[in-house]
Design an enzyme around this catalytic site. Structure first.
Site, PDB file in Angstrom:
ATOM      1  CB  CYS A   9       7.156 -40.352  -9.063  1.00 15.07           C
ATOM      2  SG  CYS A   9       8.051 -41.488  -8.015  1.00 15.07           S
ATOM      3  CB  SER A  30      11.544 -42.183 -10.105  1.00 10.63           C
ATOM      4  OG  SER A  30      10.407 -41.371  -9.909  1.00 10.63           O
ATOM      5  CG  HIS A  76     -13.720 -11.415   4.972  1.00  8.80           C
ATOM      6  ND1 HIS A  76     -14.006 -12.725   5.272  1.00  8.80           N
ATOM      7  CD2 HIS A  76     -12.429 -11.206   5.325  1.00  8.80           C
ATOM      8  CE1 HIS A  76     -12.933 -13.279   5.800  1.00  8.80           C
ATOM      9  NE2 HIS A  76     -11.960 -12.376   5.854  1.00  8.80           N
ATOM     10  CE  LYS A  78      -3.554   0.020   2.899  1.00  8.30           C
ATOM     11  NZ  LYS A  78      -4.907   0.207   2.316  1.00  8.30           N
ATOM     12  CE1 TYR A 105       9.488 -38.987 -14.163  1.00  5.59           C
ATOM     13  CE2 TYR A 105      11.441 -39.429 -15.469  1.00  5.59           C
ATOM     14  CZ  TYR A 105      10.534 -39.824 -14.503  1.00  5.59           C
ATOM     15  OH  TYR A 105      10.681 -41.015 -13.862  1.00  5.59           O
ATOM     16  CG  MET A 155      -2.517  -6.535   8.405  1.00 13.00           C
ATOM     17  SD  MET A 155      -1.702  -7.378   9.774  1.00 13.00           S
ATOM     18  CE  MET A 155      -0.993  -5.980  10.608  1.00 13.00           C
ATOM     19  NE  ARG A 185      -7.204   2.425   4.798  1.00 13.53           N
ATOM     20  CZ  ARG A 185      -7.650   3.643   4.502  1.00 13.53           C
ATOM     21  NH1 ARG A 185      -6.804   4.664   4.420  1.00 13.53           N
ATOM     22  NH2 ARG A 185      -8.944   3.847   4.281  1.00 13.53           N
ATOM     23  N   GLY A 216      -8.208  -7.551   5.062  1.00 15.84           N
ATOM     24  CA  GLY A 216      -9.030  -7.839   6.227  1.00 15.84           C
ATOM     25  C   GLY A 216      -8.267  -8.395   7.398  1.00 15.84           C
ATOM     26  NE  ARG A 265      -5.834  -4.471  -2.914  1.00 12.32           N
ATOM     27  CZ  ARG A 265      -6.325  -4.846  -1.755  1.00 12.32           C
ATOM     28  NH1 ARG A 265      -5.520  -5.073  -0.735  1.00 12.32           N
ATOM     29  NH2 ARG A 265      -7.617  -5.008  -1.581  1.00 12.32           N
TER      30      ARG A 265
END
Lengths: 888, 888
Positions: free
Chosen positions: A841, A774, A468, A26, A861, A107, A96, A105, A352
């Site tokens: 895996c 693997s 919210h 912010k 992979y 803080m 704030r 919501g 934001r």
């Protein structure tokens, strides 16, 4: 001297958007907007370093802070032309929080700070609106008392209700100045009563109290839960933003609102948002009054009649639209803004990057790339792979009969059925017992987050698209219908009434978060559409990624699903899952209960044809793609029935006495089965089991060749190897069967799981015999930590809460410990056998953070569950981009 | 061309004692003796490399072997002046195994090879003794059939019995030539009947058959068991010795015997041995006839009347004594020799370092060093640390009443009580159930080895000091009384009769292997004498060793015992053991069953004073020595009762319902407790437990200071750490209590176990907070292997048998895997904190091979159970010597 405080406003700032870590999101964006020349009420940001210093130093502030704040405050007074605490011309401020990552919501915020019995009169005089001044004052006392002084807000609500009742009014707005003045006095008396000391009247004392409250709220339970759920490190800390107040509640030429530069639910490019005339910002977010649409188009689309901002304040709307365009172009991302209109003048309070649904994120990323605003590579990076999950799960079958009870706001897309619960704790409990639950609340608050996380869907009777409930549900990927105003919820009775229909706790409900429909009972679902933007982004990702993505699958359904999602082979076929099916579990149990090798071989002979058929089918489905088959892994007792009744049945069918059955089951009992007689240890003790499996694999390979001419090169994987000789012995038996069936050495490969620390440490030896590794990171995590996944639930929360583990190591791969072993194994394996095929895996194979690690160590992979295949494809592409940042 | 065959004899040899690995112990020493000019029958050794090549190549011999054997055989023929297979002047040979390490009784032997229907006549003519020739022949057929042809020996015994019965004789020696000739015919007919092919008459076929039998016997079950018990690698292989026969059974001027250069039971310097006139060597070893003493002194001491060798063949005795002196001086160690006297001429058949009791080994090592034959450092190396164990265990209390039933030979020292079993399998079973057993056999054979290993003591009614039972028992360190001729053992009835006393299976018996006494019932024992030679050798070891030796102890008794054995501190005080004692288990259970922290604290308050008292006592005993105390480690459910009855009792006493008790017990259930809520995880979840323990430690420290003025610096050890922050949090709490009680930072140290792979891998981080590491190698082995010690028994045998594990990794530290982690941890720990104190407290801390590893990685100390402290002291000294070989 350390700079702890950063000023902004008046067309210049100490900071900018690049200082996000220091100023919080912010604060950094307020500074940036100010630098861009946008109308930002002046103020200053107390940096996150103050928060860190505060906690590192037993909640004591740095020595220089006081002077720096005084200086910054003076600068604000200069720009606004009002003075903090001045009776005639008082400066009021908001205080704030603002952390590096958005924590909506979570803080606490204090508005109208600086009011007292004297300055309120100045505000009344200056605004010419005493009612406004006293309304602000009583709101301030309530908010400050709740947040800073910890006097619970119900005290004030009670006083308010009593006053309204005695005056015979029902709405707050019906209270006149006199009533508000009395309310202020009553509020202050309550504070004195509760605390034994008066409400602070010195604005500087108020300011320091509020700053302290913000910093302290960094460690409140809601914040801790949110951080844990969103993987936000505690060490980041929060900044505090102190900003001159502007008022959206100064009459019908005042307003407050929130808006997105694109639709956060669908991603469509449009001015999307809500506003309230004559209101303060918190009123919109809190969902107490139902807000109006900003654009006329949106209003019409929704069939609403209340005027849009475009209609009620057309000048402001035009100004706002221009600013939104500027912000999106500047930030090159969809923005979520807050604004206030004070007597016709527009003020920007926040910008934001906007939270968005997965569908919106996908559309926005692809469209922005098409618009040339970002590159394809940036588009890949814009999509949270985890969020893709929301696009991959089934939606309601449009052909299904739906008994629609009511319709609310389509606050978060997706569909879910479940039993009704009215309480977050209950939601968590029921979910833990394996039930799908729908959390039904009048409105949600940060205290409900754990219940929302546990629920399959969320339904509220109050609150808008930015309430919210809506914001949090979208972030979590839970379907949500909000503001379904026709619902009557009775927590005490445990009922949900819609017209004449009364649903009770435990009844089944279906939500469609994409349409806002609330439906009675369960509704069948269909698979998602995987073309369009999804296919486009996946195509971009596939161009970029280096690692292959395979799937963990053993059923034809899973294999087909995975192929549709783009799987490039099977990385883990768990043959034991094939053993559990009803038509073969008897033969499996017979095999286990055999006293002799001959009996065991007889039972295995019955299993051979079904296993062969399993593999044949998989090879057909995966035609041309590699298939890695792991031989039997779990301890044999897992296949045995647990109850005496079941045991008796098996005993009868198998033709042995119950006593024999019990004896054998007892013999198979283990104290620590995870460390017991399982994996290749079974193969060593009962080689005939692995021999049967190898034979089934080879025969299936031959059958597929006969049937289709396709040449499958099966990859046979030996689990739980800890010593090269285990692999040698078992590979020898597999090779013998291959030779017997006429296979050449190039016709199949034999490799191993690396899932024990010893295997990783001796990978150089093991690679002499293994054609591939693997990484079985589930087991490797268990053994590296000495931590059973099944038993850790009891204390894992303690560990996450106290920050011992930053993340659950069974979800995200532990780079430091387990990762170190993987690096060692990869390095040693490659030293022995350059080009050895390496994959993963464990369930980490579908976790983006873990996939990033796999890219770093250059695995060939990853393999994951079918529904995570697209996530893995995207994450693998992002890993490449993050590993070697693009130059474009 | 590879040389596979090595000749010896005739005063020269191809090999020598240095080629032990190639020629086996027997072959190398035959070559050496031949080189020394001693009378050795000529022969040749087929090297161990042939064995290895044979098994590596599917049991096929190297191509060149045949020619090399033919050449070597020709050389023997030349020296002896006889020809293999010659009807008139036949050369007969023995074929014996000979591995690198002595494996008595484990490998097969064939004597008199080369006899057939024709050569037997030549032998008869040459020896002038047809009865001798035919007796040799029938022995040869029986031995060869049994060992090579696998026709079971009972067939031949049966035929022999029938013949003796039909002739009305009872002794073999009463059979005349005619009878023996018939016996030969009957034996050969039996072979034909059993095999369907005739007994081989070609001496060359016989020879190759015998060679093959020796090599094949390397893989028979007895050999495998022996190797496993004695940690002999399979890869070593065996050699085969083919040697010209000499005959100790050619009349009263012939003899055979075995002898030691010092007394193998006591170590006393004397000619010690037994012989038989007119017998073959196997007769002595097999214990079939009871042999006579070699020296007259020994004969007199034993009260025997049969003439000694010194009396019956004085010339030979003198010659033998001179050779024995020469051999001991040459080999610089006590020798175990075999000899044969053929018609007055002495032949040496074997020399090797003699097996000896621990007491003898100690005395011989110390005395040889005193005599100047070896150095002090060599003396240290001569003592097997494991064997010390025999000297440290209690012996019979001389003041105790003993009902002596009979007396046998004092075959292996030490004393033991236990229940009578008559069968090796039963011995193993009963021992596995926790019972002390005495294995009672008429005589033992290699098939009994597993039972002898399981038994506390061994009693035989037949066989001498060099019988199988005696040799094996001494090697294993089991007390043994052999040749107790007055015993009548009835296996079928399960009884042991001595005079009128009948003992049954399960009755209790005590053996004193040092006196040969067999005693009824159990007899109290006393602790061993630790002065004299023991103290001398320990003193030499202590001068040499670098590592400290601590003990694992928590009871005052264990702590005192360990101090007497030379422990230099406590390396592991397992506080949970203190929790099990009867007077406190109730409070422990109360603590576990607490629902709230307050209840738990109340229960802990009851435990505080007893824990404090425990520590006070330990500190007093260990005065001035370091004490490492490990905080609570095991999962809490270990402290709960298991049965419903017990649960009910606890519920009543704790004032909760049985249902509550069950519920709580169930909540504590874990699937894999080894990987569960234990170790420091308990400290994180229930910090008050560790706080109580820390307080008890600190208060005990203060109390000891008040009482004695001694300053104890307690070492507090946190178990199961896997992340630095776990240690930080718990150390923080310990530090707080220390500060509260006024301790300075130097007044105590806090360290951790390294018992998880992750802890080892992140030792650099952990060392930032840990003042010391103690390697908990039990757990580290479990997690590195993914192998539960409790569950591995089922398949560990498969693993040892198939050579996957060379040794049980829970007994001897796995250098490659677990050792690699220890090296990593030591290196990383020292990089962070140079000089960090490193120790080991797993059971490997008392295992000599593991101690050698600890020296290699420069640990500061090892910690082991009290009775292993001297073993560790010696092993630590040997480790230093082996690490940097002495120059003297």
């Amino acid at each position: 001297m350390t700079k702890w405080v950063y000023s902004f406003g008046g067309g210049a700032s100490d900071g900018d958007a690049g200082l996000r870590n220091l100023l919080g999101g912010k604060g950094a964006n307020l500074a940036e907007m100010s630098n861009l020349g946008l109308p930002v009420p002046p103020g200053f940001t107390i940096s996150t370093e103050v928060c860190t210093a505060y906690y590192d130093n037993n909640r004591v502030y740095p020595a220089e802070l006081k002077a720096q704040i005084a200086e910054a405050l003076a600068k604000v007074e200069g720009i606004v032309g009002a003075n903090f605490g001045d009776k005639a011309n008082p400066l009021l401020v908001s205080v704030r929080s603002g952390a590096r990552a958005s924590m909506p919501g979570m803080m606490d915020t204090v508005l109208n700070l600086g009011l007292n019995d004297e300055t309120v009169e100045g505000l009344a005089a200056l605004s010419g609106n005493p009612r406004f001044a006293y309304d602000s004052y009583r709101r301030f006392i309530q908010m400050y008392s709740d947040v800073v002084l910890e006097v619970d807000h119900y005290h004030f609500e009670e006083i308010l209700d009593i006053h309204k009742e005695s005056l015979g009014v029902t709405l707050d707005t019906e209270l006149n100045v006199e009533a508000l003045r009395e309310l202020v006095a009553a509020y202050k008396a309550k504070v004195q009563e509760e605390l034994g000391s008066p409400f602070p009247t010195d604005p500087h004392e108020q300011l320091w109290g509020a700053i302290g409250a913000v910093f302290n709220s960094w460690q409140n339970d809601r914040a801790k839960v949110y951080r844990r759920l969103h993987n936000i490190p505690e060490a980041w800390g929060t900044a505090v933003n102190v900003q001159a107040m502007v008022f959206g509640n100064m009459g019908e030429d005042s307003a407050t609102g929130v808006a997105f530069t694109r639709n956060p639910a669908t991603g469509t490019r449009e001015v999307y948002g809500e506003y309230l005339l004559n209101a303060q910002g918190e009123d919109v977010v809190a969902g107490i009054r139902t807000p109006r649409y900003i654009s006329t188009a949106a209003k019409l689309a929704a069939g609403e009649t209340d005027p849009s901002l475009e209609e009620s304040l057309p000048q402001t709307f035009a100004e706002l639209s221009a600013i939104m365009d500027k912000l999106e172009a500047h930030y090159r991302d969809m923005q979520d803004i807050e604004f206030t209109v004070q007597k016709g003048r527009l003020w920007m309070l926040q910008t934001r990057s906007g939270k968005r649904t997965a569908a919106a994120a996908l559309k926005i990323a692809v469209e922005m790339a098409s618009e040339g605003l970002i590159t394809e590579r940036e588009a890949i990076g814009r999509m949270d792979p985890e969020a893709l999950d929301q696009l991959l799960h089934p939606t309601l079958d449009p052909k299904a009969h739906k008994e629609i009870l009511t319709r609310g706001l389509p606050a978060s897309p997706g569909a879910a059925s479940g039993i009704i619960v009215f309480d977050a704790d209950e939601a968590e409990r029921s979910a833990a017992e394996g039930r799908d639950v729908i959390l039904v609340r009048i409105e949600t608050s940060p205290e409900d987050i754990h219940g929302m996380h546990a629920a399959r869907g969320i339904l509220t009777s109050r609150g808008g698209m930015t309430s919210h409930a809506a914001v949090v549900a979208r972030g979590m990927g839970r379907p949500c219908v909000s503001g379904a105003g026709s619902l009557r919820i009775d927590y005490a009775a445990g009922t949900l009434t819609i017209g004449t229909e009364v649903l009770k706790r435990g009844d089944v409900l279906t939500l469609d978060g994409s349409t806002g429909e609330v439906i009675k009972g369960a509704v069948p679902t269909i698979n998602p559409e995987l073309s369009g933007d999804f296919a486009t982004l996946m195509g971009w990702a596939d161009k970029v990624r280096r690692m292959k993505v395979r799937t963990n699958a053993e059923t034809p359904l899973d294999a087909r699903t995975a192929r549709e999602f783009g799987a490039e082979g099977i990385g883990l076929c768990r043959t034991e899952h094939m053993f559990f099916e009803a038509d073969r579990i008897m033969a499996v149990r017979e095999m286990i209960l055999s006293e002799t090798e001959a009996e065991r071989r007889a039972a295995l002979a019955k299993l051979l044809p079904v296993q062969r058929q399993d593999f044949t089918e998989l090879f057909h489905i995966m035609k041309g793609l590699p298939v890695t088959i792991r031989l039997l892994d779990p301890p044999l007792h897992e296949f045995l029935p647990k109850t005496d009744e079941e045991l008796k049945e098996i005993a009868d069918q198998a033709g042995v006495s119950l006593a024999t059955m019990r004896k054998r089951a007892n013999e198979l009992h283990e104290f620590n089965p995870m460390l017991g007689h399982r994996g290749c240890r079974l193969g060593i003790s009962y080689p005939e089991i692995y021999e049967m499996q190898a034979r089934a694999i080879f025969e299936a390979t031959l059958q597929v060749f006969r049937e289709t001419g396709d040449t499958v090169v099966p990859e046979i994987m030996i689990p739980l190897v800890g010593a090269k000789k285990e692999l040698d012995i078992l590979k020898g038996k597999i090779d013998a069967i291959a030779a017997e069936l006429g296979f050449k050495e190039s016709g199949y490969i034999v490799g191993t799981m690396i899932e024990l620390p010893r295997a990783a440490l001796l990978a150089d030896q093991i690679a002499q015999s293994a054609a591939f590794f693997s990484f079985g990171t589930n087991d490797l995590t268990q053994t590296t930590y000495g931590l059973s996944r099944d038993d850790s639930a009891n204390f894992l929360d303690d560990y996450l809460r106290s920050g011992i583990y930053e993340k659950d190591p069974f979800v995200t791969l532990d780079r430091e410990g387990v990762g170190q072993l993987i690096r060692i194994a990869a390095e040693k394996g490659r030293a022995t056998r350059p080009g050895i095929k390496l994959g993963i895996c464990g369930e980490h194979g579908g976790d983006p953070a873990s996939i990033a690690f796999c890219e770093e160590v250059s695995l060939d992979y990853v393999s994951c569950s079918p529904y995570r295949v697209p996530i893995a494809r995207l994450a693998a592409a992002q890993a490449v981009l993050n590993n070697a940042p693009a130059k474009d």
